[in-house]
Each structure stands twice: as structure tokens, then as C-alpha cells.
Scaffold this motif. Structure first.
Motif, PDB file in Angstrom:
ATOM      1  N   VAL A  18      44.683  41.574  39.075  1.00 33.85           N
ATOM      2  CA  VAL A  18      45.431  42.636  38.572  1.00 33.85           C
ATOM      3  C   VAL A  18      45.487  43.753  39.666  1.00 33.85           C
ATOM      4  O   VAL A  18      46.632  44.449  39.929  1.00 33.85           O
ATOM      5  CB  VAL A  18      44.974  43.235  37.280  1.00 33.85           C
ATOM      6  CG1 VAL A  18      45.502  44.528  36.766  1.00 33.85           C
ATOM      7  CG2 VAL A  18      45.194  42.224  36.025  1.00 33.85           C
ATOM      8  N   SER A  19      44.527  43.898  40.256  1.00 33.69           N
ATOM      9  CA  SER A  19      44.304  44.949  41.265  1.00 33.69           C
ATOM     10  C   SER A  19      45.343  44.684  42.524  1.00 33.69           C
ATOM     11  O   SER A  19      46.104  45.448  43.293  1.00 33.69           O
ATOM     12  CB  SER A  19      42.919  45.126  41.929  1.00 33.69           C
ATOM     13  OG  SER A  19      42.136  45.639  40.868  1.00 33.69           O
ATOM     14  N   LEU A  20      45.364  43.376  43.003  1.00 32.23           N
ATOM     15  CA  LEU A  20      46.357  42.697  43.861  1.00 32.23           C
ATOM     16  C   LEU A  20      47.715  42.974  43.540  1.00 32.23           C
ATOM     17  O   LEU A  20      48.651  43.209  44.389  1.00 32.23           O
ATOM     18  CB  LEU A  20      46.104  41.358  44.207  1.00 32.23           C
ATOM     19  CG  LEU A  20      44.539  40.995  44.893  1.00 32.23           C
ATOM     20  CD1 LEU A  20      44.549  39.637  45.219  1.00 32.23           C
ATOM     21  CD2 LEU A  20      44.421  41.647  45.979  1.00 32.23           C
ATOM     22  N   VAL A  21      48.189  42.959  42.454  1.00 29.02           N
ATOM     23  CA  VAL A  21      49.544  43.204  41.841  1.00 29.02           C
ATOM     24  C   VAL A  21      49.895  44.741  42.061  1.00 29.02           C
ATOM     25  O   VAL A  21      50.962  45.214  42.549  1.00 29.02           O
ATOM     26  CB  VAL A  21      49.830  42.681  40.470  1.00 29.02           C
ATOM     27  CG1 VAL A  21      51.125  43.033  39.791  1.00 29.02           C
ATOM     28  CG2 VAL A  21      49.551  41.190  40.308  1.00 29.02           C
ATOM     29  N   ILE A  22      48.752  45.258  41.824  1.00 28.76           N
ATOM     30  CA  ILE A  22      48.914  46.992  41.906  1.00 28.76           C
ATOM     31  C   ILE A  22      49.274  47.369  43.170  1.00 28.76           C
ATOM     32  O   ILE A  22      49.758  48.474  43.714  1.00 28.76           O
ATOM     33  CB  ILE A  22      48.068  47.826  41.119  1.00 28.76           C
ATOM     34  CG1 ILE A  22      47.896  47.334  39.636  1.00 28.76           C
ATOM     35  CG2 ILE A  22      47.919  49.329  41.271  1.00 28.76           C
ATOM     36  CD1 ILE A  22      46.811  47.740  39.168  1.00 28.76           C
ATOM     37  N   VAL A  23      48.647  46.778  44.059  1.00 28.76           N
ATOM     38  CA  VAL A  23      48.803  46.970  45.654  1.00 28.76           C
ATOM     39  C   VAL A  23      50.136  47.140  46.060  1.00 28.76           C
ATOM     40  O   VAL A  23      50.529  48.025  46.744  1.00 28.76           O
ATOM     41  CB  VAL A  23      48.041  46.221  46.636  1.00 28.76           C
ATOM     42  CG1 VAL A  23      48.382  46.196  47.889  1.00 28.76           C
ATOM     43  CG2 VAL A  23      46.682  46.064  46.455  1.00 28.76           C
ATOM     44  N   PHE A  24      51.070  46.358  45.486  1.00 32.26           N
ATOM     45  CA  PHE A  24      52.436  46.696  45.690  1.00 32.26           C
ATOM     46  C   PHE A  24      53.037  48.188  45.460  1.00 32.26           C
ATOM     47  O   PHE A  24      53.735  48.832  46.328  1.00 32.26           O
ATOM     48  CB  PHE A  24      53.369  45.746  44.818  1.00 32.26           C
ATOM     49  CG  PHE A  24      54.882  45.955  45.006  1.00 32.26           C
ATOM     50  CD1 PHE A  24      55.265  45.424  46.336  1.00 32.26           C
ATOM     51  CD2 PHE A  24      55.406  46.565  44.126  1.00 32.26           C
ATOM     52  CE1 PHE A  24      56.702  45.605  46.290  1.00 32.26           C
ATOM     53  CE2 PHE A  24      57.045  46.756  44.350  1.00 32.26           C
ATOM     54  CZ  PHE A  24      57.421  46.036  45.371  1.00 32.26           C
ATOM     55  N   ARG A  25      52.398  48.749  44.357  1.00 29.63           N
ATOM     56  CA  ARG A  25      52.817  50.222  44.148  1.00 29.63           C
ATOM     57  C   ARG A  25      52.521  51.095  45.276  1.00 29.63           C
ATOM     58  O   ARG A  25      52.905  52.176  45.500  1.00 29.63           O
ATOM     59  CB  ARG A  25      52.261  50.621  42.754  1.00 29.63           C
ATOM     60  CG  ARG A  25      52.849  51.852  42.202  1.00 29.63           C
ATOM     61  CD  ARG A  25      54.206  52.420  42.131  1.00 29.63           C
ATOM     62  NE  ARG A  25      55.039  51.410  41.440  1.00 29.63           N
ATOM     63  CZ  ARG A  25      56.252  51.623  41.369  1.00 29.63           C
ATOM     64  NH1 ARG A  25      57.028  52.188  42.381  1.00 29.63           N
ATOM     65  NH2 ARG A  25      56.985  50.848  40.608  1.00 29.63           N
ATOM     66  N   VAL A  26      51.065  50.889  45.672  1.00 28.11           N
ATOM     67  CA  VAL A  26      50.514  51.650  46.663  1.00 28.11           C
ATOM     68  C   VAL A  26      51.552  51.529  48.015  1.00 28.11           C
ATOM     69  O   VAL A  26      51.742  52.906  48.587  1.00 28.11           O
ATOM     70  CB  VAL A  26      49.377  51.092  46.985  1.00 28.11           C
ATOM     71  CG1 VAL A  26      48.481  51.966  48.076  1.00 28.11           C
ATOM     72  CG2 VAL A  26      48.174  51.384  45.761  1.00 28.11           C
ATOM     73  N   VAL A  27      51.723  50.481  48.364  1.00 27.49           N
ATOM     74  CA  VAL A  27      52.557  50.242  49.731  1.00 27.49           C
ATOM     75  C   VAL A  27      54.101  50.848  49.304  1.00 27.49           C
ATOM     76  O   VAL A  27      54.791  51.726  50.378  1.00 27.49           O
ATOM     77  CB  VAL A  27      52.532  48.788  50.048  1.00 27.49           C
ATOM     78  CG1 VAL A  27      53.603  48.675  51.273  1.00 27.49           C
ATOM     79  CG2 VAL A  27      51.259  48.414  50.315  1.00 27.49           C
ATOM     80  N   ARG A  28      54.483  50.646  48.221  1.00 33.30           N
ATOM     81  CA  ARG A  28      56.275  50.780  47.928  1.00 33.30           C
ATOM     82  C   ARG A  28      56.423  51.958  47.210  1.00 33.30           C
ATOM     83  O   ARG A  28      57.551  52.194  46.652  1.00 33.30           O
ATOM     84  CB  ARG A  28      56.848  49.562  47.543  1.00 33.30           C
ATOM     85  CG  ARG A  28      56.765  48.451  48.559  1.00 33.30           C
ATOM     86  CD  ARG A  28      57.585  48.546  49.573  1.00 33.30           C
ATOM     87  NE  ARG A  28      59.030  48.974  49.180  1.00 33.30           N
ATOM     88  CZ  ARG A  28      60.188  48.404  49.487  1.00 33.30           C
ATOM     89  NH1 ARG A  28      60.310  47.515  50.515  1.00 33.30           N
ATOM     90  NH2 ARG A  28      61.292  48.631  49.051  1.00 33.30           N
ATOM     91  N   GLY A  29      55.595  52.994  46.848  1.00 32.45           N
ATOM     92  CA  GLY A  29      55.585  53.786  45.882  1.00 32.45           C
ATOM     93  C   GLY A  29      56.566  54.580  46.078  1.00 32.45           C
ATOM     94  O   GLY A  29      56.456  55.114  47.363  1.00 32.45           O
ATOM     95  N   PRO A  30      57.693  55.196  45.465  1.00 31.10           N
ATOM     96  CA  PRO A  30      58.756  56.107  45.721  1.00 31.10           C
ATOM     97  C   PRO A  30      58.061  57.462  46.215  1.00 31.10           C
ATOM     98  O   PRO A  30      58.490  58.115  47.000  1.00 31.10           O
ATOM     99  CB  PRO A  30      59.740  56.222  44.802  1.00 31.10           C
ATOM    100  CG  PRO A  30      58.972  55.569  43.530  1.00 31.10           C
ATOM    101  CD  PRO A  30      57.830  54.775  44.107  1.00 31.10           C
ATOM    102  N   THR A  31      57.004  58.123  45.371  1.00 32.16           N
ATOM    103  CA  THR A  31      56.471  59.246  45.625  1.00 32.16           C
ATOM    104  C   THR A  31      55.059  59.137  45.747  1.00 32.16           C
ATOM    105  O   THR A  31      54.331  58.106  45.587  1.00 32.16           O
ATOM    106  CB  THR A  31      56.814  60.102  44.344  1.00 32.16           C
ATOM    107  OG1 THR A  31      56.008  59.514  42.966  1.00 32.16           O
ATOM    108  CG2 THR A  31      58.236  60.323  44.011  1.00 32.16           C
TER     109      THR A  31
END
Length: 91
Positions: A18-31
Motif C-alpha cells: 500500500v505504501s508503494l502505491v502512495i509513493v505515486f502521490r509523493v512524486v506527482r502530487g499537484p501541491t
């Protein structure tokens, strides 16, 4: 040998996925706030994994490490949020 440690460690592996899926938001988070929340979620998952490992192995040191990591995760969130507000990054 009991099945409980195996089940707990399997649960810990699921939290890592689950943490690896959340990494996407860290890299591509709009804000910046999205990135802070994602990093905080990953830190929370790591604390849960450490607590599960402590429960599965009976190692009290791992639980102490989980508590310290949880405190550091909280302080990191506060520090980054304060930094973001002071720089005017919050709308």
C-alpha cells in the motif's frame, strides 16, 4: 510454531505494498500539501509494519523504534506544514 507471526508478517507485507502505491502521490502530487500527506501516510504504514514485526517476533526494541519513528513522522509533518505556510504556499 504458531501461525500468528506468519499472518502478522503477511499483513506487514500488505502495508508495504500500500505504501508503494502512495509513493505515486509523493512524486506527482499537484501541491505540496498532497506530498506532505502522502509522506505522512507512508510513515504511518512504516510504524504499523514495525509494530507488527515487534508483535510477531516478540522483540520489544522494534516497538520502541516504532514509537520513535511515529514521533519523528509527526514532527516532520508539522515542520513541513509550518515551512509551507511561512513561504506562502497555502492558498
Amino acid at each position: 510454531m504458531s501461525l500468528v507471526p506468519d499472518i502478522l508478517l503477511t499483513g506487514a507485507g500488505a502495508f508495504i505494498l500500500v505504501s508503494l502505491v502512495i509513493v505515486f502521490r509523493v512524486v506527482r502530487g499537484p501541491t505540496m500539501q498532497d506530498r506532505v500527506i502522502a509522506v505522512n501516510a507512508i510513515g504511518t504504514n512504516i510504524v504499523v509494519v514495525l509494530a507488527l514485526v515487534a508483535a510477531a517476533t516478540g522483540n520489544r526494541a522494534a516497538l520502541d523504534i516504532a514509537i520513535v519513528y511515529a514521533l519523528l513522522n509527526f514532527l516532520m509533518s508539522i515542520a513541513i506544514s509550518k515551512f509551507t505556510v511561512e513561504r506562502g504556499g497555502v492558498l
